[in-house]
Design an enzyme around this catalytic site. Structure first.
Site, PDB file in Angstrom:
ATOM      1  N   ASP A   1      -5.977   0.858  -3.218  1.00  0.00           N
ATOM      2  CA  ASP A   1      -4.782   1.674  -3.456  1.00  0.00           C
ATOM      3  C   ASP A   1      -4.945   2.547  -4.691  1.00  0.00           C
ATOM      4  O   ASP A   1      -4.746   3.763  -4.665  1.00  0.00           O
ATOM      5  CB  ASP A   1      -3.563   0.770  -3.689  1.00  0.00           C
ATOM      6  CG  ASP A   1      -2.873   0.337  -2.420  1.00  0.00           C
ATOM      7  OD1 ASP A   1      -2.535   1.211  -1.612  1.00  0.00           O
ATOM      8  OD2 ASP A   1      -2.664  -0.864  -2.246  1.00  0.00           O
TER       9      ASP A   1
ATOM     10  N   ASP B   1       6.470   6.958   1.161  1.00  0.00           N
ATOM     11  CA  ASP B   1       6.348   6.511   2.555  1.00  0.00           C
ATOM     12  C   ASP B   1       6.680   7.617   3.547  1.00  0.00           C
ATOM     13  O   ASP B   1       6.059   7.728   4.604  1.00  0.00           O
ATOM     14  CB  ASP B   1       7.314   5.350   2.845  1.00  0.00           C
ATOM     15  CG  ASP B   1       7.005   4.097   2.070  1.00  0.00           C
ATOM     16  OD1 ASP B   1       5.835   3.691   2.046  1.00  0.00           O
ATOM     17  OD2 ASP B   1       7.941   3.520   1.497  1.00  0.00           O
TER      18      ASP B   1
ATOM     19  N   ILE C   1      -2.429   3.649   0.486  1.00  0.00           N
ATOM     20  CA  ILE C   1      -2.581   2.818   1.682  1.00  0.00           C
ATOM     21  C   ILE C   1      -1.190   2.300   2.028  1.00  0.00           C
ATOM     22  O   ILE C   1      -0.714   1.334   1.433  1.00  0.00           O
ATOM     23  CB  ILE C   1      -3.551   1.638   1.482  1.00  0.00           C
ATOM     24  CG1 ILE C   1      -4.946   2.125   1.090  1.00  0.00           C
ATOM     25  CG2 ILE C   1      -3.639   0.811   2.764  1.00  0.00           C
ATOM     26  CD1 ILE C   1      -5.947   1.007   0.868  1.00  0.00           C
ATOM     27  N   ASP C   2      -0.553   2.964   2.967  1.00  0.00           N
ATOM     28  CA  ASP C   2       0.730   2.472   3.448  1.00  0.00           C
ATOM     29  C   ASP C   2       0.486   1.229   4.302  1.00  0.00           C
ATOM     30  O   ASP C   2      -0.500   1.155   5.024  1.00  0.00           O
ATOM     31  CB  ASP C   2       1.421   3.554   4.279  1.00  0.00           C
ATOM     32  CG  ASP C   2       2.834   3.162   4.669  1.00  0.00           C
ATOM     33  OD1 ASP C   2       3.637   2.868   3.766  1.00  0.00           O
ATOM     34  OD2 ASP C   2       3.123   3.122   5.874  1.00  0.00           O
TER      35      ASP C   2
ATOM     36  N   ASP D   1       0.925   8.082  -0.696  1.00  0.00           N
ATOM     37  CA  ASP D   1       0.894   6.644  -0.446  1.00  0.00           C
ATOM     38  C   ASP D   1      -0.556   6.333  -0.099  1.00  0.00           C
ATOM     39  O   ASP D   1      -1.009   6.615   1.012  1.00  0.00           O
ATOM     40  CB  ASP D   1       1.832   6.237   0.691  1.00  0.00           C
ATOM     41  CG  ASP D   1       2.028   4.731   0.742  1.00  0.00           C
ATOM     42  OD1 ASP D   1       1.193   4.013   0.172  1.00  0.00           O
ATOM     43  OD2 ASP D   1       3.006   4.269   1.353  1.00  0.00           O
TER      44      ASP D   1
ATOM     45  N   GLU E   1       2.445   6.023  -5.394  1.00  0.00           N
ATOM     46  CA  GLU E   1       3.148   4.745  -5.406  1.00  0.00           C
ATOM     47  C   GLU E   1       2.680   3.868  -6.550  1.00  0.00           C
ATOM     48  O   GLU E   1       3.464   3.115  -7.137  1.00  0.00           O
ATOM     49  CB  GLU E   1       2.913   4.011  -4.078  1.00  0.00           C
ATOM     50  CG  GLU E   1       3.522   2.625  -4.039  1.00  0.00           C
ATOM     51  CD  GLU E   1       3.213   1.876  -2.756  1.00  0.00           C
ATOM     52  OE1 GLU E   1       3.809   0.818  -2.549  1.00  0.00           O
ATOM     53  OE2 GLU E   1       2.377   2.360  -1.965  1.00  0.00           O
TER      54      GLU E   1
ATOM     55  N   THR F   1       0.187  -1.979   2.952  1.00  0.00           N
ATOM     56  CA  THR F   1      -0.871  -2.669   2.222  1.00  0.00           C
ATOM     57  C   THR F   1      -1.048  -4.110   2.688  1.00  0.00           C
ATOM     58  O   THR F   1      -2.177  -4.605   2.762  1.00  0.00           O
ATOM     59  CB  THR F   1      -0.571  -2.650   0.709  1.00  0.00           C
ATOM     60  OG1 THR F   1      -0.349  -1.302   0.286  1.00  0.00           O
ATOM     61  CG2 THR F   1      -1.721  -3.222  -0.081  1.00  0.00           C
TER      62      THR F   1
END
Length: 377
Positions: free
Chosen positions: A53, A298, A154-155, A152, A78, A157
């Site tokens: 991330d 997101d 890695i949406d 984002d 994020e 996670t």
């Protein structure tokens, strides 16, 4: 290179880093740090931040800032770039001027896994070449000094960490699993907050049938002024019975209100970005979330693509309140430049009124009508 091509390019680099981190299972377990305090997403008992991330976010910030200096200071993500190691030390992860500089920082996080640090640093600095003739021809007249970026890295996670590959789709929608982990990069108008460019990258779209290696794919959309461009073709006409996707944690009242409308086509999936992608791909028609557990990062990228295709995303609570007060007008779209000054940390950017993401305005009306007249919603 234009800004759209640059966003797609950094999403491809980000996906390579995500695949590299997941490719080494022992490494993946080491790359997990639990979020605490204001960064924590209150929906989950445990909400994780991985080095993937953080590194992906910093790669995107670095590369876009180098190409477009006017975006520096306007690229938001994020994650904090501070990563806590297993020994309790705090390291500020940054992309250096060379692979060696970046590797030196990563070695502190990954000690004693120096080879892994070298691999990640090399991936962070490796140039990306896009072999996309259609994308190469797109020319946009969007002043980069007028936009800002939400990332984002890695949406979904938790699904990325779990890494499940054996989840069978239901009507094309995966209820959970690694495929729902996405890279989301969205650009919005600094003044209005309106989403104008979206890129969604699927790092784990499929495995190559011969090599077994993961292959990804990306989608993009532009909705700026009168310009509407998209890598996908929208559905020509809405389905007579809408398919709706929900979170597995969605309340019984919302589910009960939507079942008469959807019949057997009420589906469930993980990840806000993935559920919005399902709307974009036409696997479903509407994504409904009744609680404030999604954030600006997101929704910005998929919202821009939905706008490019004739759809959109609105705050559910506000839309229902307007309906119940007799206002049948089109609800206002979500915007991405207005933090909640009464909150701290990540909560400043939460979509407090829930959301409805849709491909066709008619399906938005159908869903709002069903929910506005239902008890307990």
């Amino acid at each position: 290179m234009g800004v759209l091509q640059a966003l797609v390019g950094v999403s491809e680099k980000a996906s390579r880093v995500a695949r590299l981190c997941r490719g080494e299972e022992p490494l993946c377990q080491l790359l997990v740090a639990e979020k605490t305090g204001p960064e924590r997403n209150s929906r989950f008992q445990r909400d994780f931040k991985t080095l993937a991330d953080v590194l992906i976010q910093e790669v995107i910030k670095h590369d876009l800032g180098q190409q477009f200096p006017e975006l520096q200071g306007h690229i938001h993500g994020e994650e904090s770039n501070e990563f806590t190691t297993a020994q309790g030390a705090t390291v500020r992860v940054q992309v250096g001027s060379s692979p060696g500089d970046t590797a030196a920082t990563l070695r502190r996080v990954l000690e004693p896994h120096h080879e892994a640090a070298e691999l990640l640093a090399a991936a962070a600095h490796r140039a990306v070449t896009l072999h996309d003739a259609t994308l190469a021809t797109v020319e946009l007249n969007i002043p980069t000094q007028d936009i800002a970026i939400w990332i984002d890295p890695i949406d979904s996670t938790n699904e990325y960490i779990a890494g499940r590959e054996d989840v069978a789709p239901v009507e094309g929608v995966a209820p959970e699993g690694l495929c729902s982990a996405l890279v989301l990069i969205g650009a919005y108008d600094r003044r209005t907050g309106c989403p104008v460019i979206g890129v969604i990258n699927e790092p784990f779209f499929r495995r190559h049938p011969e090599t077994g290696r993961w292959q990804g794919r990306y989608h993009w959309g532009v909705a700026y002024g009168e310009t509407r461009l998209c890598s996908l073709n929208p559905q020509s006409s809405p389905r007579p019975t809408p398919r709706v996707v929900l979170s597995r944690a969605e309340g019984a009242a919302v589910q009960g209100a939507l079942r008469p409308l959807c019949g057997e086509h009420l589906l469930f999936a993980a990840g806000a970005g993935y559920k919005m992608l399902c709307v974009i791909l036409g696997l479903v028609d509407v994504y409904v979330l009744s609680v404030g557990t999604t954030f600006a990062w997101d929704a910005c990228a998929p919202h821009a693509i939905l706008r490019a295709m004739g759809g959109g995303a609105v705050a559910l609570a506000g839309a229902l309140r307007a309906r119940r007060e007799g206002d049948k007008g089109v609800p206002p779209q979500l915007v991405y430049n207005r933090p909640d000054d009464g909150a701290v940390g990540a909560e400043r950017w939460v979509n407090r009124g829930g959301l409805v993401a849709y491909a066709h305005p008619q399906h938005l009306e159908d869903v709002l009508e069903a929910l506005a007249t239902a008890p307990g919603v």
